[in-house]
Write an enzyme that holds these catalytic residues in place. Structure first.
Site, PDB file in Angstrom:
ATOM      1  N   CYS A   2      13.534  -5.505 -25.152  1.00 46.23           N
ATOM      2  CA  CYS A   2      13.111  -4.084 -24.533  1.00 46.23           C
ATOM      3  C   CYS A   2      13.952  -4.027 -23.108  1.00 46.23           C
ATOM      4  CB  CYS A   2      11.718  -4.245 -24.260  1.00 46.23           C
ATOM      5  SG  CYS A   2      10.833  -4.225 -25.595  1.00 46.23           S
ATOM      6  N   ARG A  29      19.211  -3.833 -25.550  1.00 44.90           N
ATOM      7  CA  ARG A  29      17.969  -4.780 -25.498  1.00 44.90           C
ATOM      8  C   ARG A  29      17.043  -4.486 -26.523  1.00 44.90           C
ATOM      9  NH1 ARG A  29      18.093  -7.121 -20.229  1.00 44.90           N
ATOM     10  NH2 ARG A  29      16.098  -7.901 -20.909  1.00 44.90           N
ATOM     11  N   TRP A  78      11.875  -3.257 -28.572  1.00 44.23           N
ATOM     12  CA  TRP A  78      12.175  -4.018 -29.664  1.00 44.23           C
ATOM     13  C   TRP A  78      10.746  -4.493 -29.834  1.00 44.23           C
ATOM     14  CZ3 TRP A  78      11.280  -9.332 -31.071  1.00 44.23           C
ATOM     15  CH2 TRP A  78      12.092  -9.553 -32.387  1.00 44.23           C
ATOM     16  N   ASN A 104       8.305  -5.402 -20.912  1.00 38.00           N
ATOM     17  CA  ASN A 104       9.013  -6.277 -21.865  1.00 38.00           C
ATOM     18  C   ASN A 104       8.761  -7.583 -21.887  1.00 38.00           C
ATOM     19  OD1 ASN A 104      11.467  -7.675 -22.727  1.00 38.00           O
ATOM     20  ND2 ASN A 104      12.306  -7.841 -20.983  1.00 38.00           N
ATOM     21  N   GLY A 105       8.568  -8.192 -23.185  1.00 37.19           N
ATOM     22  CA  GLY A 105       8.053  -9.712 -23.094  1.00 37.19           C
ATOM     23  C   GLY A 105       6.663  -9.652 -23.857  1.00 37.19           C
ATOM     24  N   GLU A 479      29.243 -20.286 -36.890  1.00 37.66           N
ATOM     25  CA  GLU A 479      29.484 -18.979 -36.156  1.00 37.66           C
ATOM     26  C   GLU A 479      29.845 -17.907 -36.967  1.00 37.66           C
ATOM     27  OE1 GLU A 479      28.555 -17.307 -33.809  1.00 37.66           O
ATOM     28  OE2 GLU A 479      30.187 -15.924 -33.383  1.00 37.66           O
ATOM     29  N   LYS A 483      28.202 -14.226 -37.385  1.00 37.32           N
ATOM     30  CA  LYS A 483      28.841 -12.746 -37.499  1.00 37.32           C
ATOM     31  C   LYS A 483      28.660 -11.967 -38.774  1.00 37.32           C
ATOM     32  CE  LYS A 483      28.945 -12.676 -34.276  1.00 37.32           C
ATOM     33  NZ  LYS A 483      28.948 -13.725 -33.181  1.00 37.32           N
ATOM     34  N   GLU A 486      24.819 -10.950 -39.213  1.00 33.68           N
ATOM     35  CA  GLU A 486      24.552  -9.939 -38.278  1.00 33.68           C
ATOM     36  C   GLU A 486      25.153  -8.391 -38.545  1.00 33.68           C
ATOM     37  OE1 GLU A 486      24.416 -10.926 -34.123  1.00 33.68           O
ATOM     38  OE2 GLU A 486      26.162 -11.973 -34.239  1.00 33.68           O
ATOM     39  N   HIS A 502      27.405 -32.029 -51.388  1.00 34.16           N
ATOM     40  CA  HIS A 502      25.871 -32.583 -51.233  1.00 34.16           C
ATOM     41  C   HIS A 502      24.826 -31.554 -51.512  1.00 34.16           C
ATOM     42  CE1 HIS A 502      27.273 -36.626 -49.881  1.00 34.16           C
ATOM     43  NE2 HIS A 502      28.232 -36.026 -49.120  1.00 34.16           N
ATOM     44  N   LYS A 596      20.209  -7.571 -28.393  1.00 35.18           N
ATOM     45  CA  LYS A 596      21.483  -8.480 -27.558  1.00 35.18           C
ATOM     46  C   LYS A 596      20.937  -9.456 -26.838  1.00 35.18           C
ATOM     47  CE  LYS A 596      25.734  -8.573 -26.120  1.00 35.18           C
ATOM     48  NZ  LYS A 596      26.306  -9.554 -26.812  1.00 35.18           N
TER      49      LYS A 596
HETATM   50  O1  M6R Z   1      23.216 -14.229 -24.147  1.00 36.33           O
HETATM   51  P1  M6R Z   1      23.241 -15.286 -24.572  1.00 36.33           P
HETATM   52  O2  M6R Z   1      24.590 -15.978 -25.050  1.00 36.33           O
HETATM   53  O3  M6R Z   1      22.252 -16.409 -24.275  1.00 36.33           O
HETATM   54  O4  M6R Z   1      22.545 -15.066 -26.493  1.00 36.33           O
HETATM   55  C1  M6R Z   1      22.502 -16.125 -27.221  1.00 36.33           C
HETATM   56  C2  M6R Z   1      22.209 -15.520 -28.680  1.00 36.33           C
HETATM   57  O5  M6R Z   1      21.136 -14.816 -28.474  1.00 36.33           O
HETATM   58  C3  M6R Z   1      23.346 -14.724 -29.055  1.00 36.33           C
HETATM   59  O6  M6R Z   1      24.532 -15.584 -29.169  1.00 36.33           O
HETATM   60  C4  M6R Z   1      23.192 -14.137 -30.587  1.00 36.33           C
HETATM   61  O7  M6R Z   1      23.395 -15.200 -31.391  1.00 36.33           O
HETATM   62  C5  M6R Z   1      24.452 -13.064 -30.912  1.00 36.33           C
HETATM   63  N1  M6R Z   1      23.856 -11.861 -31.452  1.00 36.33           N
HETATM   64  C6  M6R Z   1      25.400 -13.587 -31.740  1.00 36.33           C
HETATM   65  O8  M6R Z   1      26.328 -12.845 -32.098  1.00 36.33           O
END
Ligand code: M6R
Length: 601
Positions: A2, A29, A78, A104-105, A479, A483, A486, A502, A596
């Site tokens: 948010c 956000r 959000w 927010n929160g 990782e 990517k 998402e 396994h 984000k």
């Molecule tokens: O702002 P941060 O690096 O602490 O965020 C951590 C994760 O929320 C962030 O890396 C998230 O996994 C990304 N959307 C991945 O691309």
């Protein structure tokens, strides 16, 4: 999650347009709905709420709906409590319509607080936890408290991390309350004041900020024309807190898409220079930090999501390069390790935003044991930076796309540099990374991108994509899966090559894509053997490797970058993920259900 923007000026109009501009910058956000409130010419509150992204909503439209005015509040949501609807979009009002709230929160004890309001016959018109705040302030004022006192009184009762801004139209005051979620005050040149979840909400207009710390509130009064200086008050104690205006330095260039269709591809391409920027650090400082790592009795390296995968890679980097054991932990699980924390332990916190709630909670755990905190962070002035004993900036510039790319490789670069410095080989590390930066610059050319675009078109109907790697490329396989998930919404899963037999191998069918991350190190032969095993079972093997191999159905060449292999191996996956999203008609900058900055648990 948010985004909040507030604006107070002595002018007669323009506030809604300014808040709208800030909200658009905070949209990363949260972007499932948005809303605004402004003070109209008769001193009442007008609101506007919409479901979906702010998109093309323009200043003329908001001015038409809200009027002009010099005071406005806005929110991009959000959803946590209550579905995605106009009814649940912020701002929320009290029964009299004189108090507006954006939040927010999460208010963990909202049900209990709400039950009290319902019993006392308040008219609640949403399913959110937020709305109760407006009604409690209304109630406090009805009992004779001033707006500030009524706001402080309910703030003291809230459980959980949150931040909110309350607008009192009758008293012409605004209160910005920070209870564990970020909120910051911006001071404009003409004396106008901004409130925002982060500096992006106003950085186009001012870079002079006043930080609200946790359990504090900023009070802005605008009774006679221009607002006076904000007054900062401790929420638990009520006493005034003195603050300074701090000038922050951030370049404006990274705000636009610079001709690219999406922020994601722009940020991927910026890696041509962000790797070099990340390691552009003061040598003496890096050596001092490295000494701290070498001499610490126990080092934990902690992050969430992609940053968590970077931390796992860091564990390998410190082991391989510096022969130093560091414990990589995802932030949400960190508290389980609290028994091993002492004053001699060091915690390395890695984050792009510096606002991720799980990481901030982990810091709280470490702090309670007297553990020192070193942070690697991108956003200057973020909460993480402010609670750390020492911070190294990632220098990646604004990362707007939800999917992290340039911040990821900046984190990997800085950790690799620190590992070399810890080994007493700083110069060698710098040379390697500068060379890698040049290789990445060469790699990210239009022909390379075109090849990955074609591969994306070929893979766009895949049901699953698997990714394998060994050693430091195992967390990079995980990782890569993040990517792909998402951006493309294709089911993707990253494994250690050795784990394939396994269980996961049972999922490989004819044509199942499997990306194999290969490094020219002692894991190479076994990784290739795993690729062969996948191919023998009909899988479609995409090798990301410095050299072609018979095990690959499709080869994506990467430079032989030695210890920097995670950096060069993840970049083609980022490009592939981007083009998969585009090929599947998805806006890669705004993945569904995500935001984000993850500021709620
Ligand atoms: O702002 P941060 O690096 O602490 O965020 C951590 C994760 O929320 C962030 O890396 C998230 O996994 C990304 N959307 C991945 O691309």
């Amino acid at each position: 999650m948010c985004g909040i923007v507030g604006y107070v000026s002595g002018k007669e109009d323009g506030a809604p347009a300014i808040v709208l501009e800030g909200l658009k910058r905070l949209e990363y956000r949260g972007y499932d709905s948005w809303g605004m409130a402004s003070l109209d010419s008769k001193g009442g509150i007008s609101t506007l709420k919409r479901v979906g992204r702010i998109g093309g909503a323009g200043s003329a439209m908001v001015a038409r709906k809200l009027g002009g005015g010099g005071v406005a509040l806005g929110h991009t949501r959000w959803a946590t409590h209550g579905g995605i609807s106009e009814r649940n979009a912020h701002p929320h009002l009290d029964c009299t319509g004189r108090i507006a709230i954006v939040h927010n929160g999460i208010i963990e004890n909202y049900q209990e607080l709400k039950a009290g309001l319902v019993a006392r016959k308040h008219r609640l018109s949403s399913d959110t936890d937020t709305e109760i705040l407006a009604h409690y302030i209304e109630e406090g004022m009805r009992r004779g408290m001033g707006f500030a006192e009524a706001t402080r009184s309910i703030a003291k009762r809230l459980k959980g991390r949150s931040a909110f801004v309350a607008l009192d139209s009758s008293g012409r005051q605004m209160a910005a309350v920070r209870l564990g979620a970020p909120l910051i005050v911006g001071v404009g040149d003409g004396g106008e004041l901004f409130i925002s979840s982060d500096v992006n909400g106003f950085l186009e207009r001012t870079n002079r900020v006043m930080y609200i710390d946790d359990d504090e509130m900023a009070l802005i009064s605008f009774r006679r024309g221009a607002p006076g200086a904000p007054k900062f008050v401790s929420v638990p104690r009520g006493g005034e807190v003195r603050k300074r205006v701090i000038k922050i330095g951030w370049k404006r260039e990274s705000w636009s898409k610079s001709g690219y269709k999406h922020f994601l591809i722009k940020e991927i391409m910026e890696q041509k220079y962000t790797i070099a920027q990340a390691i552009n650090q003061d040598d003496a400082r890096i050596m001092r930090v490295a000494n701290g790592i070498r001499n610490a009795f126990g080092v934990f390296i902690v992050g969430a999501g992609t940053a968590g995968r970077v931390c796992a890679a860091g564990q390998y980097l410190f082991s391989d390069i510096a022969k130093k054991h560091v414990n990589a932990t995802v932030a949400s699980e960190f508290s389980s390790y609290r028994h091993y924390l002492t004053r001699r332990t060091l915690m390395i916190a890695v984050s792009q935003s510096g606002e991720t709630v799980d990481l901030l909670d982990a810091i709280g755990v470490a702090r309670s044991k007297g553990t020192r905190i070193l942070s690697l962070v991108n956003v200057f002035g973020s909460t993480l930076m402010r609670v750390s004993d020492e911070s190294l900036m990632l220098n990646a510039g604004t990362e707007k796309s939800v999917a992290s790319t340039k911040a990821t490789t900046a984190q990997l670069s800085l950790l690799t540099l620190l590992a070399y410095a810890t080994a007493g080989r700083l110069k060698e590390g710098k040379r390697l990374l500068l060379n890698t930066a040049e290789q990445v610059n060469d790699m990210l050319n239009p022909r390379y991108e075109e090849r990955l675009r074609k591969l994306a078109r070929q893979l766009r109907r895949s049901r699953d994509i698997f990714i394998i790697g060994r050693g430091v490329n195992f967390p990079m396989a995980e990782e890569a899966a993040i990517k792909l998930q998402e951006t493309s919404y294709i089911h993707a899963h990253g494994f250690a090559g050795g784990e394939l037999k396994h269980g996961p191998l049972a999922l490989i069918r004819k044509g199942t894509p499997c990306i194999v991350l290969v490094a020219n190190d002692d894991t190479k032969h076994e990784t290739i053997s795993n690729a062969m095993e996948v191919r023998a079972r009909g899988g479609y093997v995409i090798g990301i490797a410095p050299e072609r191999n018979d095990a690959f159905d499709y080869w994506i060449r990467v430079p032989d970058a030695g210890e920097a292999s995670p950096i060069v191996n993840i970049i083609p996956v980022q490009v592939l993920a981007y083009h998969l999203a585009v090929a599947r008609g998805i806006n890669p900058d705004y993945p569904r259900n995500l935001a984000k900055s993850v500021t709620v648990k």
